[in-house]
Design a protein around this motif. Structure first.
Motif, PDB file in Angstrom:
ATOM      1  N   THR A 137     -30.224  -6.798 -31.587  1.00 45.33           N
ATOM      2  CA  THR A 137     -29.089  -7.690 -30.958  1.00 45.33           C
ATOM      3  C   THR A 137     -29.399  -8.484 -29.711  1.00 45.33           C
ATOM      4  O   THR A 137     -29.853  -7.836 -28.833  1.00 45.33           O
ATOM      5  CB  THR A 137     -27.938  -6.469 -30.609  1.00 45.33           C
ATOM      6  OG1 THR A 137     -27.570  -5.895 -31.923  1.00 45.33           O
ATOM      7  CG2 THR A 137     -26.755  -7.305 -30.027  1.00 45.33           C
ATOM      8  N   SER A 168     -14.931 -17.276 -37.245  1.00 47.88           N
ATOM      9  CA  SER A 168     -14.288 -15.921 -37.873  1.00 47.88           C
ATOM     10  C   SER A 168     -14.603 -16.331 -39.386  1.00 47.88           C
ATOM     11  O   SER A 168     -14.184 -15.338 -40.025  1.00 47.88           O
ATOM     12  CB  SER A 168     -12.778 -15.975 -37.582  1.00 47.88           C
ATOM     13  OG  SER A 168     -12.098 -17.282 -37.918  1.00 47.88           O
ATOM     14  N   PRO A 170     -16.075 -15.580 -42.985  1.00 47.14           N
ATOM     15  CA  PRO A 170     -17.065 -14.926 -43.606  1.00 47.14           C
ATOM     16  C   PRO A 170     -18.420 -15.954 -44.176  1.00 47.14           C
ATOM     17  O   PRO A 170     -19.469 -15.706 -43.843  1.00 47.14           O
ATOM     18  CB  PRO A 170     -16.511 -14.165 -44.494  1.00 47.14           C
ATOM     19  CG  PRO A 170     -14.973 -13.996 -44.076  1.00 47.14           C
ATOM     20  CD  PRO A 170     -14.615 -15.375 -43.647  1.00 47.14           C
ATOM     21  N   ARG A 173     -20.939 -16.799 -41.621  1.00 46.73           N
ATOM     22  CA  ARG A 173     -22.121 -15.693 -41.482  1.00 46.73           C
ATOM     23  C   ARG A 173     -22.948 -15.591 -42.799  1.00 46.73           C
ATOM     24  O   ARG A 173     -24.193 -15.536 -42.538  1.00 46.73           O
ATOM     25  CB  ARG A 173     -21.415 -14.428 -41.271  1.00 46.73           C
ATOM     26  CG  ARG A 173     -20.623 -14.413 -39.998  1.00 46.73           C
ATOM     27  CD  ARG A 173     -19.707 -13.239 -39.874  1.00 46.73           C
ATOM     28  NE  ARG A 173     -19.152 -13.091 -38.426  1.00 46.73           N
ATOM     29  CZ  ARG A 173     -18.337 -13.776 -38.080  1.00 46.73           C
ATOM     30  NH1 ARG A 173     -18.062 -15.014 -38.500  1.00 46.73           N
ATOM     31  NH2 ARG A 173     -18.001 -13.830 -36.566  1.00 46.73           N
ATOM     32  N   ASP A 199     -24.339 -10.502 -38.282  1.00 46.74           N
ATOM     33  CA  ASP A 199     -23.335 -10.777 -37.744  1.00 46.74           C
ATOM     34  C   ASP A 199     -23.595 -11.609 -36.525  1.00 46.74           C
ATOM     35  O   ASP A 199     -24.352 -11.678 -35.821  1.00 46.74           O
ATOM     36  CB  ASP A 199     -22.558  -9.297 -37.303  1.00 46.74           C
ATOM     37  CG  ASP A 199     -21.148  -9.453 -37.029  1.00 46.74           C
ATOM     38  OD1 ASP A 199     -20.365 -10.538 -37.420  1.00 46.74           O
ATOM     39  OD2 ASP A 199     -20.409  -8.872 -36.439  1.00 46.74           O
ATOM     40  N   MET A 201     -21.165 -12.948 -33.194  1.00 45.36           N
ATOM     41  CA  MET A 201     -19.961 -12.970 -32.456  1.00 45.36           C
ATOM     42  C   MET A 201     -19.855 -14.145 -31.320  1.00 45.36           C
ATOM     43  O   MET A 201     -21.143 -14.274 -30.470  1.00 45.36           O
ATOM     44  CB  MET A 201     -19.793 -11.583 -31.402  1.00 45.36           C
ATOM     45  CG  MET A 201     -18.662 -11.526 -30.571  1.00 45.36           C
ATOM     46  SD  MET A 201     -18.489  -9.997 -29.839  1.00 45.36           S
ATOM     47  CE  MET A 201     -17.859  -8.846 -31.289  1.00 45.36           C
ATOM     48  N   HIS A 233     -26.544 -10.248 -34.506  1.00 46.22           N
ATOM     49  CA  HIS A 233     -26.929  -9.048 -34.783  1.00 46.22           C
ATOM     50  C   HIS A 233     -27.714  -9.230 -35.988  1.00 46.22           C
ATOM     51  O   HIS A 233     -27.035  -9.141 -37.118  1.00 46.22           O
ATOM     52  CB  HIS A 233     -25.722  -7.964 -34.783  1.00 46.22           C
ATOM     53  CG  HIS A 233     -26.167  -6.624 -35.281  1.00 46.22           C
ATOM     54  ND1 HIS A 233     -27.071  -5.823 -34.552  1.00 46.22           N
ATOM     55  CD2 HIS A 233     -25.588  -5.625 -36.175  1.00 46.22           C
ATOM     56  CE1 HIS A 233     -27.168  -4.640 -35.142  1.00 46.22           C
ATOM     57  NE2 HIS A 233     -26.231  -4.531 -36.070  1.00 46.22           N
ATOM     58  N   CYS A 234     -28.988  -8.815 -36.159  1.00 45.16           N
ATOM     59  CA  CYS A 234     -29.719  -9.145 -37.618  1.00 45.16           C
ATOM     60  C   CYS A 234     -31.038  -8.657 -37.099  1.00 45.16           C
ATOM     61  O   CYS A 234     -31.545  -8.281 -36.155  1.00 45.16           O
ATOM     62  CB  CYS A 234     -29.800 -10.512 -38.014  1.00 45.16           C
ATOM     63  SG  CYS A 234     -30.866 -11.593 -36.823  1.00 45.16           S
TER      64      CYS A 234
END
Length: 262
Positions: A137, A168, A170, A173, A199, A201, A233-234
């Protein structure tokens, strides 16, 4: 492998087209192509190739960051109000890259602009920046717009409609994750076998940037990207690829350059 390049404006003209990203990309390719034939052919012609034929030129670069500037809306130009400008360029491959890049850019003089407005820069200093510690992260600021698209049934490429769509949807992502997996395979020569999760943000409101590629030519296209602060986040292995070669698409045209927020 990330470099910070300090530039000095050496031309009387200090006005760039506001949409200068493609011209900066062209100047970058011109500098790279002046290298030894073997390296230039590898980077400019082939990059890394996957078995399905996809090609990646695994580098990215930031927008120019002048010390002082103003935007001239009437003429659609960016006026440099100081001599000094900072620029970053980042390469995923590390073999021979440092000496190659330092030798290539040292004291280099190059031009950025179009027929109406050209600024000449001289490279004063090039500095290898330390790589951050890559974790699962991390928080970044975009130094150039992040672009991501999907293919519609009629064959057209569709970009996020606005900042909310970018934040937002999907599919955004999914496409960003697949892009990192493709780059990993292209770089390592084997598919990624580790844990898969991704993810994103957005931490500030994404600002849309519509970039014209090959303006005023039959090949003119417009590419949409977004500038913001974001958290990813990966897996750390994929995080490195996002940082070193860019997040999303069109990285070698100056899209998706990220800077770690400390």
């Amino acid at each position: 492998m990330r470099f910070k390049i300090e530039l000095t404006t050496i031309s009387k003209n200090r006005r760039l087209p506001l949409n200068y990203q493609y011209e900066l990309s062209a100047a970058t390719y011109h500098i790279l192509a002046s290298a030894n034939d073997e390296f230039a052919e590898w980077l400019h012609g082939n990059g890394f190739r996957m078995e399905n034929g996809k090609q990646f030129k695994l580098f990215t670069f930031s927008r120019l960051k002048p010390e002082k500037f103003r935007i001239l809306r009437q003429s659609n130009q960016l006026e440099l109000l100081s001599d000094k400008t900072e620029w970053q360029i980042s390469f995923l491959p590390e073999h021979s890259t440092q000496k190659f890049v330092e030798g290539l850019f040292q004291k280099r003089v190059f031009e950025v602009g179009n027929k109406q407005s050209v600024v000449k820069f001289q490279v004063d200093r090039i500095e290898l920046l330390p790589s951050p510690e890559f974790t699962d992260t991390m928080t970044f600021e975009t130094l150039s717009p992040v672009s991501v698209s999907r293919r519609l049934e009629d064959g057209r490429d569709a970009y996020p409609l606005n900042g909310e769509d970018f934040s937002s949807s999907p599919w955004v992502r999914e496409r960003l994750m697949q892009n990192l997996l493709d780059k990993y395979e292209a770089f390592h020569g084997t598919p990624y076998e580790g844990e898969r999760f991704f993810d994103m943000m957005t931490l500030t409101e994404p600002k849309s940037a519509l970039v014209t590629i090959k303006a005023d030519t039959p090949q003119e296209t417009k590419v949409r990207g977004f500038m913001c602060r974001l958290a990813l986040h990966c897996p750390a292995e994929l995080m490195r690829i996002a940082y070193e070669s860019g997040l999303g698409e069109g990285n070698s045209q100056g899209f998706g350059c990220l800077e770690k927020v400390y």
